[in-house]
Design an enzyme around this catalytic site. Sequence first.
Site, short mmCIF file in Angstrom:
data_model
loop_
_atom_site.label_atom_id
_atom_site.label_comp_id
_atom_site.label_asym_id
_atom_site.label_seq_id
_atom_site.Cartn_x
_atom_site.Cartn_y
_atom_site.Cartn_z
N LYS A 268 17.68 4.08 -7.17
CA LYS A 268 18.82 3.68 -6.80
C LYS A 268 19.73 2.96 -7.85
O LYS A 268 20.81 3.00 -8.38
CB LYS A 268 18.97 3.09 -5.48
CG LYS A 268 20.16 2.73 -5.19
CD LYS A 268 19.96 1.73 -3.59
CE LYS A 268 21.45 1.49 -3.07
NZ LYS A 268 21.32 0.92 -1.73
N GLU B 65 8.01 1.91 -11.89
CA GLU B 65 7.02 3.33 -11.90
C GLU B 65 7.76 4.44 -12.27
O GLU B 65 7.51 5.40 -13.08
CB GLU B 65 6.22 3.37 -10.53
CG GLU B 65 5.38 2.28 -10.51
CD GLU B 65 6.14 1.20 -9.59
OE1 GLU B 65 5.41 0.28 -8.94
OE2 GLU B 65 7.31 1.03 -9.56
N GLY C 280 16.08 2.46 1.21
CA GLY C 280 15.01 3.18 0.50
C GLY C 280 14.35 4.09 1.59
O GLY C 280 14.20 5.21 1.33
N ARG C 281 13.67 3.49 2.46
CA ARG C 281 12.98 4.31 3.43
C ARG C 281 13.65 5.04 4.65
O ARG C 281 13.14 5.90 5.38
CB ARG C 281 11.66 3.06 3.97
CG ARG C 281 12.38 2.08 4.75
CD ARG C 281 11.28 1.18 5.31
NE ARG C 281 11.73 -0.25 5.78
CZ ARG C 281 12.03 -1.10 5.01
NH1 ARG C 281 12.22 -1.07 3.77
NH2 ARG C 281 12.64 -2.30 5.60
N GLU D 175 6.67 -1.43 6.19
CA GLU D 175 7.47 -2.11 5.34
C GLU D 175 8.66 -2.74 6.24
O GLU D 175 9.32 -3.57 5.81
CB GLU D 175 7.77 -1.10 4.34
CG GLU D 175 8.57 -2.01 3.00
CD GLU D 175 8.72 -1.07 1.94
OE1 GLU D 175 8.16 -0.89 1.21
OE2 GLU D 175 9.93 -0.55 1.95
N HIS E 200 -13.06 15.33 11.95
CA HIS E 200 -14.27 15.46 11.25
C HIS E 200 -14.57 14.44 10.41
O HIS E 200 -15.17 14.21 9.72
CB HIS E 200 -14.29 16.80 10.73
CG HIS E 200 -14.65 17.84 11.61
ND1 HIS E 200 -15.67 18.45 12.05
CD2 HIS E 200 -13.48 18.72 12.18
CE1 HIS E 200 -15.51 19.53 12.89
NE2 HIS E 200 -14.16 19.60 12.94
N LYS F 123 5.72 -7.28 -7.75
CA LYS F 123 6.61 -6.78 -8.87
C LYS F 123 6.92 -7.91 -10.01
O LYS F 123 6.59 -7.70 -11.32
CB LYS F 123 8.08 -6.04 -8.38
CG LYS F 123 7.94 -4.86 -7.73
CD LYS F 123 9.47 -4.51 -7.38
CE LYS F 123 9.43 -3.21 -6.48
NZ LYS F 123 10.56 -2.93 -6.12
#
Length: 545
Positions: free
Chosen positions: A201, A207, A258-259, A344, A375, A513
Amino acid sequence: MSPAPHLRCDQSPAWAALTERYQASGQHFDLRQAFAAEPARFETWSLQAPEVFADLSKNRIDTPTLQLLLQLARDCGLEAQRDALLAGAPVNLTEGRAVLHTALRAPAGQGLHSEDVQSSLNRMLAFAEGVRDTATSGIRDVVHIGIGGSDLGPAMVVGALQAYTQPGLKLHFVSNVDGHDLAPLLPQLNPATTLFVIASKTFTTQETLANALAARTWFLAAGGTDVARHFVATSSNTAAAAAFGITTAFGFWDWVGGRYSLWSVIGLPIAIAIGAENFRALLAGAHAMDRHFAEAPLERNLPVLLGVLDLWYRNFHGFSSRSVAPYHQGLRRLPAYLQQLEMESNGKGVDLQGQALPYGTSPVVWGEAGTNGQHAYFQMLHQGTDVIPVEFIAVKHPNFGAHVAGDLEACLQDQHRKLLANCLAQSQALMQGKRFEEALGEKAPTASAELDPGTVARHRSFPGNRPSTTLVLDRLTPSSLGALIALYEHRVFVSGALWGINSFDQWGVELGKALCNSLLPRLSSGDAAGLDGSTAGLLNHLLSE
């Protein structure tokens, strides 16, 4: 204007009543007894919401408890808080922002900011259709570079809707700053037929920019010449994107978190994968769930029911974890997506006034696709010392694609029946368990002959009475997936509203950060001055020969 303050859940008289009810009967609630006493329990505790059928009958809850939970919701002003969210009030109080992901999926002319939303959507979908026209675009691989909400949502949706993707066009997702994420992919690509989508954004995400820089470096070294044609951005910082060499950028607004951003231009890789018509169907499914959340009475409102159940389990039963087990390979990334959405959003320790909370908030959300999870970790769910509610997600009808037919289709249809049988069996086993007497009467071929039958039976007994919810989609389509995601979004809002927290900020991400930015130059200089002993020791160890 800020939304009006509301009661926090522990300030409601219903909280005290729920405490009494838990102590008197809730902690002793037995699902097996509940079904015996109420033969129609399934009918009472199941409902159909848009695209999603929910069976809540295997949960440790009864009608008087639900009535108290809903009274708690009303005392906390849940309906007013919901209406404020949907009306565009600045419900993200710590950042002074509205939260309007619902506006992104409203039909044209029906949502807030509709003209801007539709203009952005149409521009993004037109670009996506151009990429999908591979004969003209020449694109064969699309590499989406983002992290967090810019990655988890698009990656999950594209994986879920593989049956709808464009043949001959491959989608790849790179998120980790670890170069081992990007490096193995690059040799598979041809710079002349690859499009990179950089999703940030602000165009400052560390990253994402590190991976974007590495991708551009590879592109130029491998003979690529036109960065502007082969790199696009979903970012509002067009100046930074232009400085990188990108001339095509799709921006969005500060009221898109963001999410919650997969519905926006961050969904560009989704639109490229499944096409404009299917992307609109994804939005339509989510909008249908939005209307259900806005209009259904609380007693039959699925996001509300799941949200108050989360509070009942977290704050009264003390369950600190919930497992999500989607019995569809396409939904294998859903647990990871839900981890961010819930933890979050609701992993907060203070209320809206900044006061420390006296109760727990977000549970740990985790899981794996069925039947793989059976499993791996289901042993703990059945016989472990912790009670962990499980959320099963089943899809009634499979879609293996048009290329599957004949004997192969019959074989895969049989596998789907096995998948559904496993899903039903696990929730049944969690509830019913196995009594010592039952285990004692069974033969266990693999049990050691050295052990007496009673010891073997104790090892093979299951406590049962372990709660679960089952959500069923008729088919996994863009519309049903949109509704399912929106259901989880609204459920998270409900529990956050009752806990009195801001579900829409993420200050906990910021500290790491900031510290990373201060440590990064030390990894070059070796300067450990002023660091705590552990960090200094680790820094020196990492830099030693």
